[in-house]
Motif scaffolding. Structure first.
Motif, PDB file in Angstrom:
ATOM      1  N   GLY A   1      -0.947   9.790  -1.782  1.00 27.96           N
ATOM      2  CA  GLY A   1      -0.389  10.891  -1.096  1.00 27.96           C
ATOM      3  C   GLY A   1       0.577  11.614  -2.059  1.00 27.96           C
ATOM      4  N   ALA A   2       1.700  11.052  -2.362  1.00 26.77           N
ATOM      5  CA  ALA A   2       2.691  11.818  -3.065  1.00 26.77           C
ATOM      6  C   ALA A   2       2.681  11.806  -4.565  1.00 26.77           C
ATOM      7  CB  ALA A   2       4.092  11.154  -2.783  1.00 26.77           C
ATOM      8  N   GLU A   3       3.327  12.654  -4.990  1.00 26.44           N
ATOM      9  CA  GLU A   3       3.140  12.781  -6.778  1.00 26.44           C
ATOM     10  C   GLU A   3       4.304  12.843  -7.084  1.00 26.44           C
ATOM     11  OE1 GLU A   3      -0.037  16.283  -6.075  1.00 26.44           O
ATOM     12  OE2 GLU A   3       1.624  16.981  -6.443  1.00 26.44           O
TER      13      GLU A   3
ATOM     14  N   PRO B   1       6.206   6.204  -4.726  1.00 24.95           N
ATOM     15  CA  PRO B   1       5.200   6.086  -3.679  1.00 24.95           C
ATOM     16  C   PRO B   1       3.560   6.131  -4.170  1.00 24.95           C
ATOM     17  CG  PRO B   1       6.334   8.367  -3.867  1.00 24.95           C
ATOM     18  CD  PRO B   1       6.800   7.373  -4.962  1.00 24.95           C
ATOM     19  N   ARG B   2       2.697   5.472  -3.454  1.00 20.98           N
ATOM     20  CA  ARG B   2       1.331   5.528  -3.895  1.00 20.98           C
ATOM     21  C   ARG B   2       0.729   6.435  -3.226  1.00 20.98           C
ATOM     22  NH1 ARG B   2      -1.048  -0.462  -3.813  1.00 20.98           N
ATOM     23  NH2 ARG B   2      -2.464   0.612  -4.998  1.00 20.98           N
TER      24      ARG B   2
ATOM     25  N   THR C   1      10.233  -4.100   5.049  1.00 16.72           N
ATOM     26  CA  THR C   1       9.638  -3.452   6.051  1.00 16.72           C
ATOM     27  C   THR C   1       9.123  -2.064   5.728  1.00 16.72           C
ATOM     28  OG1 THR C   1      11.754  -2.168   6.436  1.00 16.72           O
ATOM     29  CG2 THR C   1      11.611  -4.319   7.540  1.00 16.72           C
ATOM     30  N   SER C   2       8.771  -1.898   4.367  1.00 16.79           N
ATOM     31  CA  SER C   2       8.221  -0.893   4.011  1.00 16.79           C
ATOM     32  C   SER C   2       8.850   0.552   4.487  1.00 16.79           C
ATOM     33  CB  SER C   2       6.877  -0.709   4.348  1.00 16.79           C
ATOM     34  OG  SER C   2       6.039  -1.798   4.236  1.00 16.79           O
ATOM     35  N   CYS C   3      10.285   0.486   4.606  1.00 13.24           N
ATOM     36  CA  CYS C   3      10.848   1.993   5.041  1.00 13.24           C
ATOM     37  C   CYS C   3      11.044   2.969   3.994  1.00 13.24           C
ATOM     38  CB  CYS C   3      12.182   1.446   5.444  1.00 13.24           C
ATOM     39  SG  CYS C   3      13.300   1.037   4.234  1.00 13.24           S
ATOM     40  N   GLY C   4      10.903   2.321   2.724  1.00  9.71           N
ATOM     41  CA  GLY C   4      10.980   3.385   1.666  1.00  9.71           C
ATOM     42  C   GLY C   4      12.260   3.881   1.193  1.00  9.71           C
ATOM     43  N   SER C   5      13.214   3.380   1.582  1.00 14.95           N
ATOM     44  CA  SER C   5      14.542   3.865   1.451  1.00 14.95           C
ATOM     45  C   SER C   5      14.950   3.708  -0.130  1.00 14.95           C
ATOM     46  CB  SER C   5      15.661   3.094   2.193  1.00 14.95           C
ATOM     47  OG  SER C   5      15.901   3.805   3.449  1.00 14.95           O
TER      48      SER C   5
ATOM     49  N   VAL D   1      12.685   3.493  -2.466  1.00 16.77           N
ATOM     50  CA  VAL D   1      11.768   4.514  -3.240  1.00 16.77           C
ATOM     51  C   VAL D   1      12.536   5.752  -3.372  1.00 16.77           C
ATOM     52  CG1 VAL D   1       9.537   5.556  -3.485  1.00 16.77           C
ATOM     53  CG2 VAL D   1       9.819   3.209  -2.219  1.00 16.77           C
ATOM     54  N   ALA D   2      13.039   6.199  -2.124  1.00 20.26           N
ATOM     55  CA  ALA D   2      13.807   7.516  -2.251  1.00 20.26           C
ATOM     56  C   ALA D   2      15.232   7.374  -3.208  1.00 20.26           C
ATOM     57  CB  ALA D   2      14.323   7.862  -0.769  1.00 20.26           C
TER      58      ALA D   2
ATOM     59  N   PRO E   1       0.720  -1.231  -0.037  1.00 17.31           N
ATOM     60  CA  PRO E   1      -0.307  -0.080  -0.087  1.00 17.31           C
ATOM     61  C   PRO E   1       0.846   1.269  -0.134  1.00 17.31           C
ATOM     62  CG  PRO E   1       0.072  -1.019   2.166  1.00 17.31           C
ATOM     63  CD  PRO E   1       0.791  -2.048   1.239  1.00 17.31           C
ATOM     64  N   PHE E   2       2.170   1.020   0.125  1.00 16.66           N
ATOM     65  CA  PHE E   2       3.031   2.266   0.441  1.00 16.66           C
ATOM     66  C   PHE E   2       3.524   2.754  -0.926  1.00 16.66           C
ATOM     67  CE2 PHE E   2       3.116  -0.172   4.168  1.00 16.66           C
ATOM     68  CZ  PHE E   2       2.205   0.944   5.234  1.00 16.66           C
ATOM     69  N   PHE E   3       4.039   1.614  -1.621  1.00 12.73           N
ATOM     70  CA  PHE E   3       4.930   2.161  -3.187  1.00 12.73           C
ATOM     71  C   PHE E   3       4.555   0.916  -4.208  1.00 12.73           C
ATOM     72  CE2 PHE E   3       7.745  -0.282  -0.456  1.00 12.73           C
ATOM     73  CZ  PHE E   3       8.335  -1.482  -1.373  1.00 12.73           C
TER      74      PHE E   3
END
Ligand code: SF4
Ligand code: SF4
Ligand code: FES
Lengths: 204, 705
Positions: A202-204, A199-200, A183-187, A189-190, A130-132
């Protein structure tokens, strides 16, 4: 420690890339993330150091006396590498991929353009988190995500699998990110320069 | 156009640096801060993806006043006038909870209001519910209640012992730094936990001890170290007192007896002890061990004893006061350290200064009024004393006790019976729903201030978006109430007129010796600073107790194993319930339930149960199950796992749906710190039957002695 950078004497520790960026000079460095050690995979950061072509991100400044970022050879090879990278765009019009964002602006600065696109076989999309989400079509296989997960967070949930044309980014041994040890930390993605990981919501 | 605003994560006590990207007054992305010394470019899922609650449709937009039984929108003036009038009527029967999520500046102003205007020391915060035994024990034994080391010390250590904590879920970036130490330096890891946590994958030794047996565990380790001749005699002689008395208590037990009580192998207990006392040389650095603990140590009726036993072990081996060693109670909320530092505790003024003769003088002089000298009531006692009439009005800021207090049915009855309740928060949560006045506060993203993280690092929080609705920063609201009451109290309204948080911080730094060297100007220029930082040129302090302890000598406190828990399993309630956290939720969930992605990932309460117990109860994976205790019931989804001991079940204490662990937990307290026994209670599990069941929870309001 000092070196001559594009004709000016500068103080430098760390890598040649650190010195270049500290001097406010723009230089592509697609596979080098601020947070992470150099991988040296993308070859977009090539410069001339004492007559040799080296990858600025992984060449120690202490080993160079004279560095030029804008010699003809360095520029030509960089442009070539960037054009190959741009050609990895599998789907035109996608919001990510090398024709968008960081890669695209770097390429236009370096005068790289491309009209032929390689046909990438992989166009998988993993939207199980659900996060990315991950869009294979936009991935240039630079490996930044893998390093972020492994060397920054020490999770190793994401990796490169397969060889040659079949190389692709995968959620480790699992089929999806949702089922993996992620762990969905998003590192990752960044770290991704082409929004292949994005990211899914919220973010653009 | 997007703007980038550097700030600090609002979730856990790690205090990661974040960069908030804002477009059109909405947060569109949260990035890490590569240069931040606490997080070094890392974040976890909550910090990165969990800030959408800020713009959630449930945010309170206006003040609410109860009229004819209903909470109805009101103007700020109306609400503040009413609050000021009613508070004035309740002087002497008033108590206040401060928020460990708000800024240092918010906390400082709130305690100033409670002490100076309300004339009472009845102010406390959630430390009571998490680390009060640690703080209590550290104050007694060292004279200071903070984490002694920095996160960088985990990476410089040769051995990390994790006791009763799950950093992978609750302090993810600390977990990443520990994994880095283990993977790249070969740092050894010891895990002590009734549950097999993720970090166990990298552990050299895992002790799956019975809940509530920590005194035996640490005394047994001490005995093993003593027998092996590894006591740090130099440190003991030069830096400690009370050794002989403590030694006598340790000699009363053998390693084998202790191992038996804890339910672990004596050999493992011995190995862990020796590894901690004598960590291996990994490189040129002097080998050290870090002792890291969480609620598993503290949330017991013998919580303070447990903490003493643990600190004794650190003194016995001299594993503190050097790089690569130290004692770390992992702090839960983002600013739980700062809230205590700022004075939101009933027995001391800002900076942990007790009410001795000389201490209040500079405060009274600067503030132009007298301060109460009698220590106030602790959070758990404030709630209990509502019944006797000692507390009739409360001001609860940024806390939701009706999710976090033990034995929730009982606590709800008490709070409901108050004469006047004001709740100030972001959402209309369980406690706010009972309030007479609700005041809408700004979130971290809408205000300036500072948070202090687990390694004592004070870091800037910066306003990224405009306040949502008519919400306002906590400190501004408190000042507005205070100014309305100044005239009655013979105080100058200028005591509550500030140009902004920088001025409040300056006042706090002036009155708090260990913060005196800090200012917004420095924090903006240099980044976060670690206290003690006593003067402007001081670089801050990365580890404590290098030369001496604040109380002089470190003090051994002998402790003996008491009953493991007040309530133990019996035939009716045969399982032990253990509570804790999960990665995808924060605390009681008031915030994370309002982040869609987190709810999508983790929307049902997971009930972890051993496969043997599940089989006996006819439960299979993902069945809806109901847990009953003497006080209530909750339901959730069964997760079959041998990560819990047979005979015990584990649930995180987040509230999902109608289920919250604290409907089950016991309000038995640790006598010294008054922490409730969240960690252990007896329960029964059943597979949910397919029928409408209107019966209430068994034993609502039944009080325990
Ligand atoms: S989000 Fe998952 S895959 Fe990406 S870096 Fe974090 S743990 Fe690794
Ligand atoms: S580890 Fe804690 S402070 Fe860091 S991003 Fe996660 S919740 Fe925020
Ligand atoms: S940035 Fe140097 S090789 Fe990619």
């Amino acid at each position: 420690m000092s070196l001559i950078l594009n004709g000016d004497e500068v103080e430098a520790g760390g890598s040649v890339l650190d010195a270049v960026l500290a001097a406010g000079i723009e230089l592509p460095h697609l596979c080098k993330d601020d947070n992470l050690p150099a991988i040296g995979a993308c070859r977009t950061c090539l410069v001339e150091a004492d007559g040799r072509i080296v990858a600025a991100c992984s060449f120690p400044a202490s080993m160079a006396k004279r560095v030029d970022t804008e010699t003809k050879t360095a520029r030509r090879i960089r442009r070539g590498v960037l054009e190959l990278t741009l050609a990895m765009q599998a789907e035109r019009g996608d919001e990510g991929g090398p024709l968008a964002g960081e890669t695209a602006s770097t390429a236009s600065r370096e005068g790289a353009a491309v009209d032929r696109f390689a046909v990438r076989t992989g166009r998988a999309v993993d939207a199980t988190s659900p996060f990315f989400s991950f869009h294979e079509a936009a991935c240039i296989l630079c490996g930044r995500c893998v390093v972020a997960c492994q060397d920054l967070q020490h999770i190793s949930a994401i990796g490169l699998a397969g060889r040659g044309r079949d190389t692709r980014v995968t959620p480790g041994a699992a089929d999806t990110f949702r089922e993996s040890i992620c762990t969905s930390c998003g590192s990752c993605v960044a770290a991704c320069p082409t929004s292949a990981l994005r990211p899914r919501g919220g973010a653009e | 156009m997007t703007r980038q605003v550097p700030s600090t994560c609002p979730y856990c006590g790690v205090g990661c640096g974040i960069v908030i990207s804002v477009a059109g007054e909405r947060i569109v992305w949260v990035d890490d801060q590569p240069g931040n010394l606490s997080s070094e470019g890392m974040l976890c899922v909550k910090g990165r993806f969990g800030t959408t609650f800020v713009n959630h449709r449930d945010r309170l937009a206006t003040p609410l006043i109860r009229r004819g039984g209903e909470l109805q929108p009101a103007s700020w003036d109306e609400a503040l006038d009413l609050v000021a009038m009613r508070f004035a009527e309740h002087r002497g029967r008033f108590g206040s909870f401060a928020s460990a999520k708000a800024t240092n500046e918010d906390a400082f102003i709130q305690q100033k209001f409670v002490r100076l205007v309300m004339g009472t020391n009845n102010i406390d915060h959630c430390t009571r519910l998490c680390h009060s035994p640690s703080v209590e024990a550290m104050l007694q034994q060292f004279g200071s209640g903070a984490t002694s080391n920095s996160y960088s010390d985990y990476e410089a250590s040769s051995c990390i012992m994790l006791v009763g904590c799950d950093p992978g879920s609750n302090h993810p970036v600390i977990a990443s730094r520990m994994r880095r130490a283990i993977d790249t330096r070969g740092t050894r890891l010891i895990v002590v936990n009734p549950r097999r946590i993720d970090m166990c994958d990298r552990a050299t030794i895992f002790l799956q001890s019975r809940p509530g047996t920590d005194v035996s565990l640490f005394n047994g380790m001490a005995r093993a170290i003593l027998d092996a001749g590894l006591a740090n005699t130099g440190f003991i002689a030069a830096r400690t007192e009370g050794y002989e008395a403590w030694l006598a208590a340790v000699r009363e037990v053998t390693v084998e007896q202790c191992a038996e009580v804890c339910g672990v192998a004596a050999e493992d207990l011995r190995m862990a002890a020796l590894l901690y006392a004598n960590p291996p040389q990994l490189d040129a650095r002097e080998p050290g061990s870090c002792l890291v603990w969480g609620m598993g140590v503290t949330q017991h009726t013998n919580g303070t004893d447990n903490a003493h036993a643990l600190l004794n072990l650190a003194l016995f081996t001299g594993q503190l006061g050097r790089p690569g060693s130290g004692v770390s109670p992992l702090r839960g909320q983002n600013n739980v350290q700062g809230c205590g530092d700022a004075g939101c505790i009933p027995d001391s003024l800002p900076g942990y200064q007790r009410y001795d003769e000389a201490v209040p003088a500079p405060f009274e002089e600067l503030w132009g009024g007298g301060l109460p000298r009698v220590p106030g009531l602790k959070a758990t006692d404030m709630v209990e004393q509502i019944a006797g009439g000692t507390i009739r009005a409360m001001y609860i800021v940024g806390e939701n006790p009706l999710l976090s207090e033990p034995n929730l049915h009982h606590a709800t009855e008490l709070i409901r019976s108050l004469d006047f309740l004001v709740v100030q928060d972001l959402f209309l949560h369980e406690t706010a729903q009972l309030a007479d006045v609700v005041l809408p506060a700004c979130s971290f993203a809408e205000k300036d201030g500072t948070f202090t993280n687990s390694e004592r690092r004070v870091q800037r929080v910066r306003r990224a978006i405009a306040p949502v609705g008519e919400s306002r920063p906590d400190w501004e609201i408190v000042c507005d109430i205070a100014r309305r009451m100044c005239a009655h109290s013979g105080l100058d309204t200028r005591q509550f007129s500030y140009s902004g948080p920088a001025e409040i911080f300056a006042e706090m730094a002036r009155l708090t010796p260990f913060l005196r060297g800090m200012s917004y100007e420095r924090l903006d220029r240099e980044g976060g600073l670690q206290w003690p930082c006593p003067e402007p040129g001081h670089p801050g302090t990365s580890y404590l107790y290098g030369e001496s302890f604040p109380r002089g000598l470190g003090k051994f406190v002998p402790v003996r194993q008491a009953a493991a828990a007040e309530e133990l399993p019996d035939t009716e309630y045969p399982l032990i319930l253990n509570t804790g956290r999960m990665l995808y939720h924060w605390h009681g969930g008031t915030i994370t339930r309002r982040v869609e992605a987190l709810m999508e990932r983790a929307g049902a309460l997971p009930v972890a149960i051993h496969p043997d117990d599940a089989a006996a109860a006819g439960i299979v994976e993902n069945d809806t199950v109901v847990l009953f205790s003497r006080r209530g019931r909750v339901s959730g989804a069964a997760v079959l796992t041998d990560s819990v001991r047979a005979g015990s079940v584990f649930i995180p204490f987040v509230r999902l749906g109608e289920s919250a662990a604290n409907f089950l937990t016991n309000s038995a307290y640790d006598a010294q710190s008054r922490i409730p026994e969240y960690k252990v209670c007896a329960v029964r599990i059943e597979k949910k039957r397919e029928r409408k069941d209107a019966a209430g929870a068994p034993g609502i309001g039944r009080e325990r002695a």
